[in-house]
Design a protein around this motif. Structure first.
Motif, PDB file in Angstrom:
ATOM      1  N   GLU A 674      10.345  49.212  17.546  1.00 53.86           N
ATOM      2  CA  GLU A 674       9.121  48.916  18.295  1.00 53.86           C
ATOM      3  C   GLU A 674       7.910  49.709  17.822  1.00 53.86           C
ATOM      4  N   ARG A 679       4.262  47.717  11.848  1.00 53.24           N
ATOM      5  CA  ARG A 679       4.049  46.527  12.679  1.00 53.24           C
ATOM      6  C   ARG A 679       2.575  46.137  12.776  1.00 53.24           C
ATOM      7  N   LEU A 684       6.372  40.968  12.867  1.00 57.06           N
ATOM      8  CA  LEU A 684       7.492  40.121  13.249  1.00 57.06           C
ATOM      9  C   LEU A 684       8.801  40.595  12.614  1.00 57.06           C
ATOM     10  N   ASP A 719       4.232  32.809  19.098  1.00 56.92           N
ATOM     11  CA  ASP A 719       3.784  33.314  17.803  1.00 56.92           C
ATOM     12  C   ASP A 719       3.167  32.209  16.954  1.00 56.92           C
ATOM     13  N   GLY A 753       7.959  37.486  18.696  1.00 62.61           N
ATOM     14  CA  GLY A 753       8.064  38.683  17.885  1.00 62.61           C
ATOM     15  C   GLY A 753       9.156  38.616  16.845  1.00 62.61           C
TER      16      GLY A 753
END
Length: 804
Positions: A674, A679, A684, A719, A753
């Motif tokens: 995370e 990122r 993704l 997305d 994601g």
């Protein structure tokens, strides 16, 4: 010979031969029975029986592991119909669309038709057709020159299951003292964590039979999608469901298996270990563990030194019951409740305490179970929920079902959560939760890889073909997947199948290394992704083709199957065994190999005993190529005797103390976590897995499958909308390692994601690049000291996607 310029497309995009006066085929001359293109062989056979018709039998897929026994109708020399072998019990007769599709696949336009020699730059795909004699001599000369100059291990040989592995056994590695590339890094991450606690091979040996699934009360599939990857297992799945088993699928995406389960647990990518650690914590907190099992069959009562973490015990000689070999092993102490003293765990009459702390010889000793409670104090259900994005109440419910609604299976596949750098932590956590609950060693329960659903009745009575003692492969310098990044002595390579792009990530680095080799030859059935980089290309037969009446013996889930010839070798292709014999003959070593497949099959049955006593070639031929194992009515199950030093499940890994993993300590994936700063640019998580249309890259050459399921990436509507992407759009996927272009499929089954693709396909089906250009090649250093080495973290990958 004339030059053949070969582009990277389907047959309709192939270049024509400039010389030799023949039309071009998929990668060479059309050579068999007047064929001018492979496409001509796709014309349907006549529906009514005319001319010559016969039936042959064989065992099918190697990759999905279903081992379906097939009945193949051959009409006028052409494969015309594929059905289940009706000599099996009705409940064992199975086939799926991949098996039915073999009629199209065998005659695919991507078949390599003749030996080829590169005439352009590596990667250009420009070849000229040559003879077998020329090709074999070129391969042998390159090997001889390299070994004379650089040593035996300068020759690399590898045989992947993408090749026709029913037709040979990889003898060249031993005959020529080749480098084989060591651990392959594929599908072994969870096994690294599981086997240390249950014994090497436990991730396979703990399999239970498909027939036992209906005996379970709870079945948890952890990143396992059998309704796609092993379609033939579907019946067992629904039999278990009908029998009352609660089926739970833990998966990042809403897979077909999840859609048919009672419960789908949607987990954040790469965090499965946190979820299982949360289950461990819940079971301990609620007292849902099996004390009797833990004391009798696990290392939880063993004493460890609180200060050093070392297991408190003594070294002693232990004799192996089977081999008689004596080895030194540590015998741990436990705290005997009856005498109030530390005694060896296997002394007669010992009643071990499961929890407690004691002072012995100036040391503070604690049981492993007490140490686990302390170590897992920070791992609350709330922590597990936050890390995995699964409601803590759901994790508690999973633990409740697994511990209290038994017997229970915990099934993992060789994909999904295995393809992260923390996969060994997950495997270790599975040992903990199984050892707590005792869900092993009895019918209807078990933990491990359910390849083929268990029921491995294969017998040790089958004889291997042994070479003289002087023929052994060289000790591996390093795993193949590390060779692009480290100095090594490999100068010449020969692969049967496409090892270089199927068994490694970061394809750009791998193929740059391949380009730098002095010589590379590949033997394959189809125009796979590495073919364009080869100096010599050798055409192999599919499993349906042979120049003999029998091929090889294979385990077929309760049966032993003898493969029979279906059709003659197409084009100028040869079986793997024949190709190995031709190469070995350049050294005079062909004398050491079986002269025929029948000789090899008869040799393997030469000492038939136990569950194959009385099996002969003639009996196979009289029973449509299959004989049922004599012990098939009693499924092979897990055992309470584990292949560890103590014969117990050992949840505490003393050798992992230096890595902080004596008990599984949670860690994030290498890339797909995370808070990764990457990122910002690559938001993704890019994942891959199996589909109902392909197993790895196999079946890529099927035009039918490509028409409906070419290279496409699944993306969530959230997305897709944010990037202006719609189904059918050409999209580009990129990260620091590379890029590729494919087609988008907007899919509600995909978590925001994340992106999901079926495991690869041959690179020439992509408009640009291919999937392996972006995948992660990171190595988990501690895994070099584990049985299987570091796993390749294909799914531990961050990317961005945009319209192309």
């Amino acid at each position: 010979m004339g030059e053949t310029t070969v582009s990277r497309g389907a047959l309709s995009r192939r270049s024509f031969l400039k010389g030799a006066g023949a039309a071009a085929g998929a990668l060479g001359l059309a050579g068999a029975a007047g064929m001018t293109t492979a496409q001509d062989w796709l014309a349907p056979a006549k529906a009514h029986a005319e001319g010559e018709e016969r039936v042959a039998y064989l065992c099918h897929q190697f990759h999905c592991l279903s081992a379906c026994c097939l009945k193949c109708t051959v009409r006028d020399g052409r494969l015309a119909l594929i059905e289940p072998n009706d000599a099996l019990r009705e409940e064992d007769q199975r086939i799926c669309l991949r098996g039915i599709n073999e009629i199209q696949h065998v005659y695919a336009a991507d078949r390599i038709q003749t030996p080829l020699r590169r005439v352009g730059e590596r990667g250009e795909g420009k070849f000229e057709a040559i003879t077998w004699d020329e090709a074999i001599k070129a391969v042998a000369d390159a090997i001889k020159e390299s070994q004379a100059k650089y040593g035996d291990n300068s020759f690399f040989f590898r045989k992947s299951t993408e090749a026709s592995s029913a037709h040979g056994s990889g003898y060249l590695a031993a005959l020529l003292h080749a480098e084989t590339g060591g651990n392959w890094g594929l599908d072994r991450g969870q096994a690294n964590g599981l086997d240390a606690g249950c014994g090497v091979g436990a991730f396979r040996a703990t399999n239970n039979a498909l027939a036992e699934w209906p005996l379970a009360s709870t079945i948890i599939f952890l990143g396992f999608n059998p309704l796609e990857s092993s379609i033939a297992w579907t019946k067992a799945f629904f039999d278990a469901k009908d029998a009352g088993a609660k089926i739970i699928t833990v998966d990042t995406r809403f897979s077909p298996t999840a859609s048919k389960s009672h419960q789908w647990v949607s987990v954040k990518p790469g965090t499965d270990a946190a979820l299982v650690i949360g289950m461990v914590r819940a079971i301990m907190d609620e007292g849902w563990y099996d004390e009797e099992f833990m004391k009798a069959h696990t290392g939880y009562p063993f004493l460890i030194d609180r200060a050093t973490g070392e297991v408190y015990g003594v070294m002693r000689d232990v004799t192996d019951e089977k081999t008689g070999k004596v080895s030194r092993k540590k015998a741990p102490y436990v705290w005997d409740v009856a005498t109030g003293t530390a005694r060896l765990f296997d002394e007669e009459g010992v009643d071990p305490a499961l929890e407690g702390t004691w002072e012995v010889d100036g040391r503070t000793l604690v049981t492993e179970f007490s140490a686990l409670r302390e170590a897992y104090e920070p791992y609350t259900l709330e922590w597990a929920g936050e890390v995995s994005s699964v409601d803590p109440a759901v994790i508690r419910g999973l633990a409740d079902d697994y511990a209290n609604r038994g017997p229970a299976f915990l099934c993992f596949g060789l994909g999904g959560p295995d393809k992260y750098t923390n996969a060994d932590v997950l495997g270790h956590a599975l040992v903990l939760v199984t050892a707590l609950t005792g869900n092993t060693g009895k019918k209807g329960c078990g933990t491990g890889w359910y390849g083929g659903g268990g029921a491995f009745h294969a017998t040790s009575a089958l004889q291997s073909w042994k070479l003289p003692e002087e023929f052994k492969a060289s000790k591996s310098q390093m795993p193949m997947y590390d060779m692009p990044y480290n100095d090594n002595n490999v100068h010449v390579a020969l692969t049967f199948g496409d090892a270089f792009t199927l068994e490694a990530a970061d394809a750009n680095s791998m193929l740059e290394w391949v380009k730098g080799l002095d010589f590379f030859a590949i033997c394959d059935i189809y125009h796979s992704s590495a073919v364009d980089y080869a100096d010599i290309v050798l055409p192999a037969c599919s499993k349906f083709e042979c120049d003999e009446e029998v091929t090889d013996l294979r385990d077929a889930k309760g049966y032993l199957s003898l493969g029979q010839k279906c059709i003659d070798p197409l084009f100028e292709s040869k079986t793997d065994l024949e190709i190995e014999r031709l190469i070995a003959a350049q050294w005079g070593y062909d004398q050491y190999l079986p002269k025929s497949h029948e000789e090899y099959a008869r040799h393997r049955l030469s000492k038939a005993k136990g569950n194959i006593e009385g099996f002969t070639i003639e009996k196979f031929q009289a029973n449509q190529g299959v004989l049922r194992y004599l012990d098939s009515d009693e499924p092979v199950r897990s055992t309470l005797k584990f292949a560890t030093d103590t014969g117990r499940m050992e949840p505490y890994y003393e050798k992992q103390i230096k890595f902080g993993q004596a008990f599984p300590t949670y860690e994030t994936p290498n890339e797909a976590y995370e808070d990764n700063a990457k990122r910002q640019q690559y938001p993704l998580v890019f994942m891959q897995g199996k589909s109902c249309f392909r197993i790895h890259a196999y079946y890529s050459a099927s035009a039918w499958f490509q028409e409906y399921f070419g290279p496409q990436v699944n993306i969530s509507p959230v997305d897709a909308e944010a990037r202006g992407i719609a189904t059918g759009d050409a999209v580009r996927i990129t990260n620091d390692r590379g890029t590729f272009v494919c087609t988008a499929l907007v899919n509600n089954a995909i978590q925001p994601g994340t992106l999901f693709m079926a495991e690869t396909t041959y690179n020439h089906y992509y408009p640009e690049g291919f999937l392996q250009n972006v995948t992660n090649s990171h190595r988990q250093e501690r895994c070099y000291e584990m049985t299987y080495g570091p796993q390749i973290p294909y799914n531990d990958t961050l990317v961005e996607i945009e319209k192309a």
